[in-house]
Motif scaffolding. Sequence first.
Motif, PDB file in Angstrom:
ATOM      1  N   ILE A 176       0.861  -1.192   0.000  1.00 47.14           N
ATOM      2  CA  ILE A 176       0.000   0.000   0.000  1.00 47.14           C
ATOM      3  C   ILE A 176       0.888   1.230   0.000  1.00 47.14           C
ATOM      4  N   GLY A 177       1.195   1.752  -1.162  1.00 45.19           N
ATOM      5  CA  GLY A 177       2.063   2.918  -1.275  1.00 45.19           C
ATOM      6  C   GLY A 177       1.294   4.162  -1.661  1.00 45.19           C
ATOM      7  N   ALA A 178       2.010   5.281  -1.655  1.00 45.79           N
ATOM      8  CA  ALA A 178       1.384   6.548  -2.025  1.00 45.79           C
ATOM      9  C   ALA A 178       0.917   6.534  -3.477  1.00 45.79           C
ATOM     10  N   GLY A 179       1.582   5.717  -4.321  1.00 43.19           N
ATOM     11  CA  GLY A 179       1.176   5.630  -5.719  1.00 43.19           C
ATOM     12  C   GLY A 179      -0.246   5.133  -5.878  1.00 43.19           C
ATOM     13  N   ALA A 223      -5.311  -8.478  -4.650  1.00 44.55           N
ATOM     14  CA  ALA A 223      -6.709  -8.493  -5.097  1.00 44.55           C
ATOM     15  C   ALA A 223      -7.568  -7.560  -4.244  1.00 44.55           C
ATOM     16  N   LEU A 224      -7.359  -7.570  -2.934  1.00 45.86           N
ATOM     17  CA  LEU A 224      -8.193  -6.772  -2.038  1.00 45.86           C
ATOM     18  C   LEU A 224      -7.838  -5.294  -2.099  1.00 45.86           C
ATOM     19  N   PHE A 225      -6.557  -4.975  -1.879  1.00 49.62           N
ATOM     20  CA  PHE A 225      -6.167  -3.578  -1.738  1.00 49.62           C
ATOM     21  C   PHE A 225      -6.189  -2.817  -3.059  1.00 49.62           C
ATOM     22  N   TYR A 226      -5.713  -3.416  -4.122  1.00 47.69           N
ATOM     23  CA  TYR A 226      -5.616  -2.713  -5.402  1.00 47.69           C
ATOM     24  C   TYR A 226      -6.872  -2.881  -6.247  1.00 47.69           C
ATOM     25  N   ILE A 227      -7.142  -4.115  -6.624  1.00 42.11           N
ATOM     26  CA  ILE A 227      -8.268  -4.350  -7.534  1.00 42.11           C
ATOM     27  C   ILE A 227      -9.585  -4.024  -6.838  1.00 42.11           C
ATOM     28  N   GLY A 228      -9.701  -4.408  -5.566  1.00 38.26           N
ATOM     29  CA  GLY A 228     -10.933  -4.136  -4.825  1.00 38.26           C
ATOM     30  C   GLY A 228     -11.209  -2.657  -4.671  1.00 38.26           C
ATOM     31  N   SER A 229     -10.185  -1.885  -4.316  1.00 35.29           N
ATOM     32  CA  SER A 229     -10.419  -0.454  -4.127  1.00 35.29           C
ATOM     33  C   SER A 229     -10.711   0.253  -5.446  1.00 35.29           C
ATOM     34  N   MET A 230     -10.070  -0.186  -6.543  1.00 33.75           N
ATOM     35  CA  MET A 230     -10.384   0.413  -7.848  1.00 33.75           C
ATOM     36  C   MET A 230     -11.838   0.139  -8.232  1.00 33.75           C
ATOM     37  N   ALA A 231     -12.305  -1.087  -7.960  1.00 33.72           N
ATOM     38  CA  ALA A 231     -13.691  -1.440  -8.277  1.00 33.72           C
ATOM     39  C   ALA A 231     -14.666  -0.577  -7.466  1.00 33.72           C
TER      40      ALA A 231
END
Length: 461
Positions: free
Chosen positions: A37-40, A252-260
């Motif tokens: 979980i980075g600032a990017g 899957a949770l942090f990146y893809i889930g938050s984008m969804a």
Amino acid sequence: MPHSSTLETPPRQRSGDSLSHGLKQRHLSMIALGGVIGAGLFVGSGAGIAAAGPSIVVAYAVSGALVMLVMRMLGEMSAAYPSSGSFSAHAERAMGPWAGFAAGWSFWVLLCTAVGLEGIGAAKIAQGWLPGTPQWAWVALFMLVFCGANLAAVKNFGEFEFWFAALKVGAIGLFLVLGGLAIAGVLPGTHSPGASHLGDFLPNGSEGLVVGLLASIFAYGGLETVTIAAAESQDPVKGVASAVRTAMWRIALFYIGSMAVIVTLVPWNAKSVVTDGPYVAALRQIGIPGADQVMNVVILVALLSAMNANIYGSSRIAYSLVERGQGPKVLAKASGGVPRIAVLVSSVVGFGCVLLSYWRPDDVFAWLLNMIGAVILVVWIFIAVSQLLLRRRIERQAAKRPVVRMWAFPYLTWIALAGMAAIFVLMAREPDTRLQLLSTGGMTLFLAAVGYAWQRARARS
């Protein structure tokens, strides 16, 4: 120097104490959990959403799948050969000192520059809260805190990262819960948007998806830190294995889930997605008061976490390289289990990048940013090629089945390499990334040539 000896056991030149094993399993577990979980993710994803629209979920899924393969390959080698040099040591073992030299020093340049960039970003947030204070003073303060912590003991780095990661995981977990409730229409004061914002799934066609894919690739920084840190833990193999096995659901949770969640709650073309950031836009849509300040705190934590991790990572990469005879011997001196000179040098170089951003922003600093633009992809290629070459050797040397194994070897390794090659082609097509690709390629070839010359000189002596 016999080539086979170089491949099997990279030469070591120890100076002073060796590194300590002061990191506990809880440190490694939280570094693995929060390191992704980075600032990017919080800031840079806005441009990707604006380009790709709702298809940004596909972009993050594709890049996430590639990252999972890279993590699996790196985990297999790091569990078999724990080293603070991580992929650099693996590349040397697989291909020779020139490969370890090129992979390690290019990554060191990337991390030192990133320390400066993260310091600037954190200083801007602090300056917003206290107008009139100079940015450079905030950067110097942050640098002193984390440099001092890393100089004292490795457990200080671990404690900082433990709590930083806990805050980041808690923040994004709460965001996902609130977003899910808002999408379901059960959050007070909200109504479910349904699929109303997802209709135009590819608003800018395949070109927009490509831009989103390239933006998503570079949001996955920080995944390598756990394999570097594992070498200083009480049980390196267990730490690496745990980090690798949980990588899939974390991505899957942090990146893809938050984008969804974001593209479902907020129209992809809303100006606030870029100007304020996608997470702020989503929180405002839900009706969270002071959403911008809430996210400023989270982003500040993410930036400071990255600064701390990159000071640590750059010092350990430098220490490992020099310990293997690939740099100035003074950087390999350790006392109290800490390579203090490597920590100081890496921090000073990072602060030098900050000064360049003020003194020479349009030429030297811009050139530096382009030079590190595609380093992470170069590192991934070294990881994949090293795993191809080392897999059989790991199986021969292991008394039992390796703790971590790459799935469907060698097919998925080759698929990952093909994916990296495709990303290079896509970068070459885009004007904004073409210069980064050429600059990084030039630096890598230069370092490989220097590494080969160093290797030949050592062989003659």
